[in-house]
Each structure stands twice: as C-alpha cells, then as structure tokens.
Motif scaffolding. Structure first.
Motif, PDB file in Angstrom:
ATOM      1  N   GLN A   1      54.746  48.085  52.360  1.00  0.00           N
ATOM      2  CA  GLN A   1      55.364  47.268  51.189  1.00  0.00           C
ATOM      3  C   GLN A   1      54.469  47.139  50.042  1.00  0.00           C
ATOM      4  N   ARG A   2      53.302  46.833  50.225  1.00  0.00           N
ATOM      5  CA  ARG A   2      52.329  46.720  49.135  1.00  0.00           C
ATOM      6  C   ARG A   2      52.170  47.999  48.163  1.00  0.00           C
ATOM      7  N   GLU A   3      52.458  49.135  48.739  1.00  0.00           N
ATOM      8  CA  GLU A   3      52.412  50.454  48.209  1.00  0.00           C
ATOM      9  C   GLU A   3      53.685  50.452  47.242  1.00  0.00           C
ATOM     10  N   GLN A   4      54.736  50.025  47.823  1.00  0.00           N
ATOM     11  CA  GLN A   4      55.957  50.230  47.178  1.00  0.00           C
ATOM     12  C   GLN A   4      56.174  49.251  45.805  1.00  0.00           C
ATOM     13  N   LYS A   5      55.188  48.033  46.060  1.00  0.00           N
ATOM     14  CA  LYS A   5      55.345  47.153  44.991  1.00  0.00           C
ATOM     15  C   LYS A   5      54.143  47.271  44.081  1.00  0.00           C
ATOM     16  N   ALA A   6      53.309  48.480  44.167  1.00  0.00           N
ATOM     17  CA  ALA A   6      52.105  48.357  43.462  1.00  0.00           C
ATOM     18  C   ALA A   6      52.191  48.045  41.841  1.00  0.00           C
ATOM     19  N   GLU A   7      53.076  48.614  41.491  1.00  0.00           N
ATOM     20  CA  GLU A   7      53.016  48.618  39.984  1.00  0.00           C
ATOM     21  C   GLU A   7      53.566  47.056  39.386  1.00  0.00           C
ATOM     22  N   ARG A   8      53.822  46.194  40.313  1.00  0.00           N
ATOM     23  CA  ARG A   8      54.274  44.962  40.038  1.00  0.00           C
ATOM     24  C   ARG A   8      52.937  44.143  40.231  1.00  0.00           C
ATOM     25  N   VAL A   9      51.958  44.362  40.998  1.00  0.00           N
ATOM     26  CA  VAL A   9      50.764  43.736  41.335  1.00  0.00           C
ATOM     27  C   VAL A   9      49.852  43.568  39.901  1.00  0.00           C
ATOM     28  N   ILE A  10      49.505  42.482  39.528  1.00  0.00           N
ATOM     29  CA  ILE A  10      48.821  42.255  38.321  1.00  0.00           C
ATOM     30  C   ILE A  10      47.436  41.343  38.416  1.00  0.00           C
ATOM     31  N   PHE A  11      47.570  40.848  39.697  1.00  0.00           N
ATOM     32  CA  PHE A  11      45.986  40.562  40.124  1.00  0.00           C
ATOM     33  C   PHE A  11      45.986  40.461  41.634  1.00  0.00           C
ATOM     34  N   GLN A  12      44.624  40.603  42.071  1.00  0.00           N
ATOM     35  CA  GLN A  12      44.635  40.475  43.693  1.00  0.00           C
ATOM     36  C   GLN A  12      43.045  39.943  43.722  1.00  0.00           C
ATOM     37  N   GLY A  13      42.749  39.308  44.763  1.00  0.00           N
ATOM     38  CA  GLY A  13      41.632  38.769  45.080  1.00  0.00           C
ATOM     39  C   GLY A  13      41.834  37.687  46.214  1.00  0.00           C
ATOM     40  N   ASP A  14      40.422  37.138  46.548  1.00  0.00           N
ATOM     41  CA  ASP A  14      40.586  36.080  47.651  1.00  0.00           C
ATOM     42  C   ASP A  14      41.014  34.872  47.187  1.00  0.00           C
ATOM     43  N   ALA A  15      41.162  33.922  47.958  1.00  0.00           N
ATOM     44  CA  ALA A  15      41.949  32.440  47.651  1.00  0.00           C
ATOM     45  C   ALA A  15      41.203  31.988  46.448  1.00  0.00           C
ATOM     46  N   ASP A  16      40.156  31.724  46.284  1.00  0.00           N
ATOM     47  CA  ASP A  16      39.280  31.045  45.116  1.00  0.00           C
ATOM     48  C   ASP A  16      39.612  32.066  43.852  1.00  0.00           C
ATOM     49  N   ALA A  17      39.651  33.278  44.101  1.00  0.00           N
ATOM     50  CA  ALA A  17      40.075  33.889  42.509  1.00  0.00           C
ATOM     51  C   ALA A  17      41.621  33.642  42.248  1.00  0.00           C
ATOM     52  N   VAL A  18      42.189  33.908  43.485  1.00  0.00           N
ATOM     53  CA  VAL A  18      43.819  33.778  43.099  1.00  0.00           C
ATOM     54  C   VAL A  18      44.154  32.551  42.658  1.00  0.00           C
ATOM     55  N   LEU A  19      43.534  31.372  43.109  1.00  0.00           N
ATOM     56  CA  LEU A  19      43.584  29.915  42.687  1.00  0.00           C
ATOM     57  C   LEU A  19      43.378  29.752  41.333  1.00  0.00           C
TER      58      LEU A  19
END
Length: 364
Positions: free
Chosen positions: A339-357
């Motif tokens: 599912q992540r591969e299918q949505k790859a073009e929509r991902v604008i940020f990724q990281g652990d909980a602190d980074a995402v928060l």
C-alpha cells in the motif's frame, strides 16, 4: 423565561444538555452526545398512537396518547422530566421534528409542574441535518492531511497529542482492524457521524482550518466513513510514521492485549472477563484465517493459546510477542508495504513519532 431555540451550532459547541422525548427505539438508532432519553411515549405506546393516527387522524391519536400516558405513568414521567430541568437548567428538550411530542412535553411541564422549559425548533431531524451539512461543508473546504504507517507504529498516540487531529477510530470506538473491537460495542452509524461532525465543528470554532486524520479503510468496524471523506483520503497528502519492529510489538501488546484485557475486567468479574477477552482474541485471528492460510493460521493459533494460558496463570504477557511478530512480518507488513508503494507519490514527510509530531504541529 428562556425562549425556544433553533441555534443548533451553539447547542453543539457548548455541549448544552438535551432531553430527548422520542421513543427508545428512535433514540437507539441515533442520538446526540450527552442527550438523555426521557420519552413521552415508550415504543409500544408510540406504535399504537401511530396506527391510530393513520386510521383516524391526529385528534384521535392525541386522545389515545393522553389515555395511554395518564395517572401514575404520567406522573412518573413528569417527575423524571422535572428532575432533568432541575439538574440542567440551561438545557432544552426535543422530539423528532420539534412537533407534537415536544410541545406536549413542554405543555405538561408548564401546566402541571409549573416549569417553563424551552424546546429545540425543528427537533432531532433539523439538528441532524445541520450536522450532516456542516460535515460535508467542512470536508469540502478544510485542508486535510493523512497519517499512515505500519501496524503498531502508534498513529493514534500521535493524533492524541495534536489539537487539530480527528480521531476516527475514537469516534467509531474501534481500532480499525480485525483485532480492533473493544470490550464494549460501537456506536450506531448515525452516532458516529454526529461525533465526527461535532468534533469538526468544535475544532473549526477554535480556529483550525487544517486537520490530520489516520489513513483508514472505508469502514472502521461497522461504522462507515462519509463517502466524500473516504474519497478525499485517497488523494490528500500522506505523512508516514515509522518505528522499529520491537517497539511496534510492544505497543500492540499494550493496546490489544494488556489494555483490552483491562477493558473486559472492568465490564465483568475477573474470570469471566478473561475468558471473554481470550475468546475475542481467538475470534479476531480466526477472521483472517483464510488470508493467512490454514497452516500459518494453525501455527499462530497455537502460539496465541499458549500465551493466553501463561497470561492467565502468571499474568506474564511476553508470550504474546511471538504470535504478534509472526502476524506483522508475514501478514500485515507485506500488505502495508504494498500500500505504501501505491501511495508513494503522495508521501510528503516520513519519520519517527517525534519528527512527525514536530512536522504536523508546524502544519497545524
């Protein structure tokens, strides 16, 4: 004397106490958070009056209603209504359309108990219509971001630390997977929609115009997302939450084993509670048995049974880590990777909980 109201927005923003004069069967199908059902007529009385109305008209139906709800029965209901008005002097009463039932309730309170208590103009139907319109308008005009990640990364933990989040699983009272049921049941579809709309209404009133919500299927347990919201989730930008496998297993043991067991213990005495908790875990695994394949399902079921026996005997939860690990690595993770591969073009940020928060707080 307070007047009747049609200011639905203020009712929901301020959690105004509401007395619902509809029949119990109507209330069970859908109500508003915090509303108390104190019906003018019970289900059978309403049924009889409804038949009379169709066959003989309104005057005959009112006469029958007065006959059915009279004497000690009428007095008991008046006492319950009066107690509500004393407990909630700032509240309102309503029926389905703000018509006869709420008017009769209001009139009896005034004439027989000396209590002037206002009602909601338009009743339940108008209030629900307002919430549904508000929901669709918000979905169409606000800015949304979707929080995704592998099972057990703690997406709900992140959402609960954000002021501009919408906890869809919280409103649905379900964790959104085969293992997502709680010890107590889900709200009705209507109640789920009301919870979601009121949350959006309140957060918008606080000044929020951007919202973050978890990536979900179209249904969360038995609750269905509004179609416009679900369609939007297939297009909106995606933030991907990451964590280690060991941390994810630890979190799943906490949420789906330790906390779930505690929920059943609160609802039932310890022995029965544990038995029901264990049965729910087994049923959850059984629901995906075909997708796991017979052999792998049997292996995981044996590991789960051993873990439950050890938990019941000693309280130790470590045995659960093995079946959870197998379920993640052999079932959930491959599915989420795809599912992540299918949505790859929509991902604008990724990281652990602190980074995402940190990222989402700046966005909010």
């Amino acid at each position: 004397m307070r007047p009747d109201t049609h200011l639905y927005r203020e009712l929901f923003l301020n959690d105004v106490p509401l007395m619902d004069a509809r029949a119990p069967i109507e209330f069970s199908k859908g109500a508003f958070p915090g509303a108390l059902n104190l019906p003018l007529m019970n289900d059978e009385e309403r049924h009889q009056v409804g038949i009379c109305y169709k066959q003989h008209g309104q005057d005959a139906a009112i006469a029958l209603g007065n006959k059915l709800v009279s004497g000690q029965l009428k007095e008991a209901r008046l006492q319950a209504w009066a107690q509500f008005t004393q407990d909630h002097p700032d509240g309102y009463l309503y029926c389905f359309r703000g018509g006869l039932r709420s008017l009769i309730t209001q009139t009896w309170l005034r004439e027989e108990a000396g209590i002037h208590y206002p009602r909601v103009v338009g009743g339940y139907k108008a209030m629900r219509g307002y919430l549904l319109n508000n929901l669709e308008q918000a979905i169409g005009s606000a800015h949304f971001q979707v929080l995704g990640g592998m099972t057990g990364t703690g997406k709900t933990d992140v959402l609960q630390q954000l002021n501009h989040s919408l906890d869809l699983e919280g409103y649905a009272h379900h964790r959104g997977s085969s293992f997502g049921k709680h010890a107590t049941g889900q709200p009705s579809q209507i109640d789920f929609e009301h919870r979601l709309s009121i949350a959006l209404l309140k957060k918008s009133a606080q000044g929020h115009q951007r919202f973050v919500l978890e990536d979900e299927s179209q249904t969360i347990g038995r609750c269905s997302l509004p179609l416009s919201l679900y369609r939007g989730m297939q297009q909106w930008s995606l933030i991907w939450l990451e964590d280690s496998l060991e941390n994810r297993i630890t979190r799943i043991v906490r949420d789906y084993v330790q906390n779930l067991h505690a929920e059943f213990t609160v609802q039932y005495e310890p022995q029965a509670g544990f038995a029901l908790f264990a049965e729910q875990l087994r049923q959850s695994l059984g629901r995906i048995s075909k997708r796991l394949g017979h052999q792998r399902y049997q292996q995981l079921a044996v590991i789960m049974d051993d873990a439950l026996l050890e938990q019941e005997r000693s309280g130790v939860l470590d045995g659960h880590r093995a079946w959870i690990r197998g379920l993640l690595t052999e079932y959930y993770d491959p599915m989420y990777i795809y599912q992540r591969e299918q949505k790859a073009e929509r991902v604008i940020f990724q990281g652990d909980a602190d980074a995402v928060l940190n990222y989402l707080r700046k966005q909010g």
